[in-house]
Design a protein around this motif. Structure first.
Motif, PDB file in Angstrom:
ATOM      1  N   LEU A   3       0.851  -1.192   0.000  1.00  0.00           N
ATOM      2  CA  LEU A   3       0.000   0.000   0.000  1.00  0.00           C
ATOM      3  C   LEU A   3       0.889   1.245   0.000  1.00  0.00           C
ATOM      4  N   PRO A   4       1.596   1.495  -1.104  1.00  0.00           N
ATOM      5  CA  PRO A   4       2.536   2.620  -1.148  1.00  0.00           C
ATOM      6  C   PRO A   4       1.861   3.975  -1.018  1.00  0.00           C
ATOM      7  N   GLU A   5       0.643   4.115  -1.564  1.00  0.00           N
ATOM      8  CA  GLU A   5      -0.095   5.375  -1.483  1.00  0.00           C
ATOM      9  C   GLU A   5      -1.362   5.149  -0.664  1.00  0.00           C
ATOM     10  N   LEU A   6      -1.540   5.958   0.376  1.00  0.00           N
ATOM     11  CA  LEU A   6      -2.708   5.792   1.240  1.00  0.00           C
ATOM     12  C   LEU A   6      -3.935   6.475   0.660  1.00  0.00           C
ATOM     13  N   PHE A   7      -3.785   7.746   0.304  1.00  0.00           N
ATOM     14  CA  PHE A   7      -4.895   8.470  -0.315  1.00  0.00           C
ATOM     15  C   PHE A   7      -4.363   9.757  -0.948  1.00  0.00           C
ATOM     16  N   SER A   8      -5.193  10.359  -1.777  1.00  0.00           N
ATOM     17  CA  SER A   8      -4.813  11.609  -2.444  1.00  0.00           C
ATOM     18  C   SER A   8      -5.925  12.632  -2.295  1.00  0.00           C
ATOM     19  N   ILE A   9      -5.512  13.880  -2.122  1.00  0.00           N
ATOM     20  CA  ILE A   9      -6.443  15.004  -2.087  1.00  0.00           C
ATOM     21  C   ILE A   9      -5.966  15.988  -3.151  1.00  0.00           C
ATOM     22  N   GLY A  10      -6.619  15.942  -4.312  1.00  0.00           N
ATOM     23  CA  GLY A  10      -6.149  16.766  -5.419  1.00  0.00           C
ATOM     24  C   GLY A  10      -4.760  16.324  -5.828  1.00  0.00           C
ATOM     25  N   SER A  67       2.567   5.962   2.335  1.00  0.00           N
ATOM     26  CA  SER A  67       2.643   5.182   3.571  1.00  0.00           C
ATOM     27  C   SER A  67       4.018   5.276   4.222  1.00  0.00           C
ATOM     28  N   TYR A  68       5.075   5.244   3.408  1.00  0.00           N
ATOM     29  CA  TYR A  68       6.420   5.310   3.981  1.00  0.00           C
ATOM     30  C   TYR A  68       6.645   6.638   4.701  1.00  0.00           C
ATOM     31  N   GLY A  69       6.291   7.729   4.029  1.00  0.00           N
ATOM     32  CA  GLY A  69       6.476   9.043   4.637  1.00  0.00           C
ATOM     33  C   GLY A  69       5.637   9.219   5.886  1.00  0.00           C
ATOM     34  N   VAL A  86       8.758   1.830  13.707  1.00  0.00           N
ATOM     35  CA  VAL A  86       7.594   2.319  12.976  1.00  0.00           C
ATOM     36  C   VAL A  86       7.955   2.588  11.513  1.00  0.00           C
ATOM     37  N   GLY A  87       9.136   3.140  11.284  1.00  0.00           N
ATOM     38  CA  GLY A  87       9.563   3.442   9.926  1.00  0.00           C
ATOM     39  C   GLY A  87       9.672   2.213   9.046  1.00  0.00           C
ATOM     40  N   ARG A  88      10.118   1.085   9.626  1.00  0.00           N
ATOM     41  CA  ARG A  88      10.257  -0.142   8.841  1.00  0.00           C
ATOM     42  C   ARG A  88       8.885  -0.689   8.419  1.00  0.00           C
ATOM     43  N   ILE A  89       7.860  -0.393   9.184  1.00  0.00           N
ATOM     44  CA  ILE A  89       6.514  -0.769   8.765  1.00  0.00           C
ATOM     45  C   ILE A  89       6.161   0.008   7.498  1.00  0.00           C
ATOM     46  N   GLY A  90       6.595   1.262   7.454  1.00  0.00           N
ATOM     47  CA  GLY A  90       6.410   2.070   6.248  1.00  0.00           C
ATOM     48  C   GLY A  90       7.145   1.462   5.063  1.00  0.00           C
ATOM     49  N   CYS A  91       8.331   0.907   5.307  1.00  0.00           N
ATOM     50  CA  CYS A  91       9.086   0.231   4.242  1.00  0.00           C
ATOM     51  C   CYS A  91       8.288  -0.948   3.705  1.00  0.00           C
ATOM     52  N   PHE A  92       7.677  -1.702   4.615  1.00  0.00           N
ATOM     53  CA  PHE A  92       6.891  -2.865   4.207  1.00  0.00           C
ATOM     54  C   PHE A  92       5.699  -2.444   3.352  1.00  0.00           C
ATOM     55  N   LEU A  93       5.002  -1.398   3.771  1.00  0.00           N
ATOM     56  CA  LEU A  93       3.836  -0.933   3.027  1.00  0.00           C
ATOM     57  C   LEU A  93       4.228  -0.408   1.646  1.00  0.00           C
ATOM     58  N   ALA A  94       5.396   0.221   1.567  1.00  0.00           N
ATOM     59  CA  ALA A  94       5.856   0.776   0.291  1.00  0.00           C
ATOM     60  C   ALA A  94       6.506  -0.288  -0.598  1.00  0.00           C
ATOM     61  N   GLY A  95       7.001  -1.359   0.032  1.00  0.00           N
ATOM     62  CA  GLY A  95       7.662  -2.405  -0.734  1.00  0.00           C
ATOM     63  C   GLY A  95       9.142  -2.177  -0.942  1.00  0.00           C
ATOM     64  N   CYS A  96       9.704  -1.169  -0.301  1.00  0.00           N
ATOM     65  CA  CYS A  96      11.138  -0.928  -0.423  1.00  0.00           C
ATOM     66  C   CYS A  96      11.880  -1.770   0.624  1.00  0.00           C
ATOM     67  N   PHE A  99       4.905 -17.611   4.930  1.00  0.00           N
ATOM     68  CA  PHE A  99       4.752 -16.210   5.320  1.00  0.00           C
ATOM     69  C   PHE A  99       5.386 -15.243   4.318  1.00  0.00           C
ATOM     70  N   GLY A 100       5.760 -15.747   3.157  1.00  0.00           N
ATOM     71  CA  GLY A 100       6.274 -14.868   2.114  1.00  0.00           C
ATOM     72  C   GLY A 100       5.195 -13.909   1.617  1.00  0.00           C
ATOM     73  N   VAL A 101       5.589 -12.741   1.177  1.00  0.00           N
ATOM     74  CA  VAL A 101       4.654 -11.698   0.739  1.00  0.00           C
ATOM     75  C   VAL A 101       4.964 -11.303  -0.698  1.00  0.00           C
ATOM     76  N   ALA A 102       3.943 -11.239  -1.520  1.00  0.00           N
ATOM     77  CA  ALA A 102       4.104 -10.809  -2.911  1.00  0.00           C
ATOM     78  C   ALA A 102       3.580  -9.382  -3.064  1.00  0.00           C
ATOM     79  N   PHE A 103       4.390  -8.507  -3.631  1.00  0.00           N
ATOM     80  CA  PHE A 103       4.001  -7.117  -3.862  1.00  0.00           C
ATOM     81  C   PHE A 103       3.498  -6.958  -5.294  1.00  0.00           C
ATOM     82  N   HIS A 104       2.522  -6.075  -5.471  1.00  0.00           N
ATOM     83  CA  HIS A 104       1.944  -5.872  -6.801  1.00  0.00           C
ATOM     84  C   HIS A 104       1.958  -4.405  -7.243  1.00  0.00           C
ATOM     85  N   ASP A 105       1.993  -3.485  -6.272  1.00  0.00           N
ATOM     86  CA  ASP A 105       1.923  -2.068  -6.631  1.00  0.00           C
ATOM     87  C   ASP A 105       3.162  -1.290  -6.216  1.00  0.00           C
ATOM     88  N   SER A 106       4.206  -1.996  -5.823  1.00  0.00           N
ATOM     89  CA  SER A 106       5.413  -1.327  -5.348  1.00  0.00           C
ATOM     90  C   SER A 106       6.262  -0.823  -6.508  1.00  0.00           C
TER      91      SER A 106
END
Length: 262
Positions: A2-9, A15-17, A128-138, A148-155
């Protein structure tokens, strides 16, 4: 994931930031509370220190990343203009510590005492920052066939559709364990000042060295058979051990300084 959480305009929340910001804010907030109790510095000190360290850490992490991809930069200097991607955590840590030292000297605050107080908080922010890494896929892991392996699709970083070891989550867990250990040692206040900070350097260096064997993004650079981070870990481990030995031998206990830990 989930690299991008949401956008406003035109404004997008990544997620990482966001996780990085949450980690830093939590660390500063808890740190200010501890400073108020121990009276190690004036109120608001850690806020200013945090801003300074973020700037110094960002610059250093970017600089070290540029060094690791120097051949690519020589071929395409435009890569120097990409300030949003490409960082090396070790560069951020080294730059952050150096910035903190200079900041403490300017503010006339004991650096080693402040390092002891801040060490568990730095580990918390990393957790906490490493959780952001996981969400971003970096900072992704090696390909694995484990359940327990994880496959990324939008990273933008991890290979799509390949099951990878979730090394980011393991790193987050180790940082949390380091945070709790450092806090308990600091809370007891039985070790001489500087020891908690030294333990942070030692623990992180050992953990990072072995975690590198599980990382799959090895394009970050290498020194012989070691990754860049493993190579740096050897030196930081030595620095931590020397720092611990010196502090145990020659620095007065933290309990002798102003303020008490309750």
């Amino acid at each position: 994931m989930l690299p991008e959480l949401f956008s406003i305009g035109p404004f997008t929340v990544y997620s990482y930031g966001l996780m990085t910001a949450i980690g830093i804010i939590a660390a500063v907030w808890i740190g200010e509370y501890q400073i108020k109790k121990t009276r190690l510095a004036e109120e608001g000190f850690l806020f200013g220190l945090g801003i300074a360290c973020v700037i110094g850490g960002y610059a250093s992490s970017k600089l070290l990343f540029w060094i690791t991809i120097l051949p690519e930069i020589i071929e395409n200097p435009a890569k120097l203009l990409d300030f949003g991607n490409g960082f090396v955590v070790y560069g951020g840590l080294i730059g952050g510590v150096l910035t903190a030292y200079v900041y403490c000297r300017i503010k006339k605050v004991d650096f080693f005492q402040m390092f002891d107080l801040a060490a568990p908080l730095v580990a918390l922010a990393q957790c906490v920052g490493r959780i952001g890494c996981f969400l971003a896929g970096c900072c992704y892991g090696q390909p694995t066939g484990c359940a327990f392996g994880v496959a990324f699709h939008d990273s933008l970083y991890a290979p799509s559709g390949v099951k990878l070891f979730p090394v980011q989550l393991l790193s987050s867990g180790l940082n949390l364990a380091n945070c709790l250990f450092l806090y308990l040692v600091w809370k007891k206040g039985k070790l001489k000042k500087g020891c908690v900070g030294a333990f942070y350097i030692i623990n992180y260096s050992i953990g990072r060295f072995f975690l590198e064997y599980l990382r799959g993004d090895l394009a970050r650079g290498a020194v012989g058979v070691l990754s860049t981070s493993q190579f740096i870990s050897i030196f930081t481990l030595g620095i931590g051990i020397v720092m611990l030995a010196v502090c145990l031998k020659s620095v007065r206990p933290s309990a002798d300084t102003k303020g008490e830990r309750k």
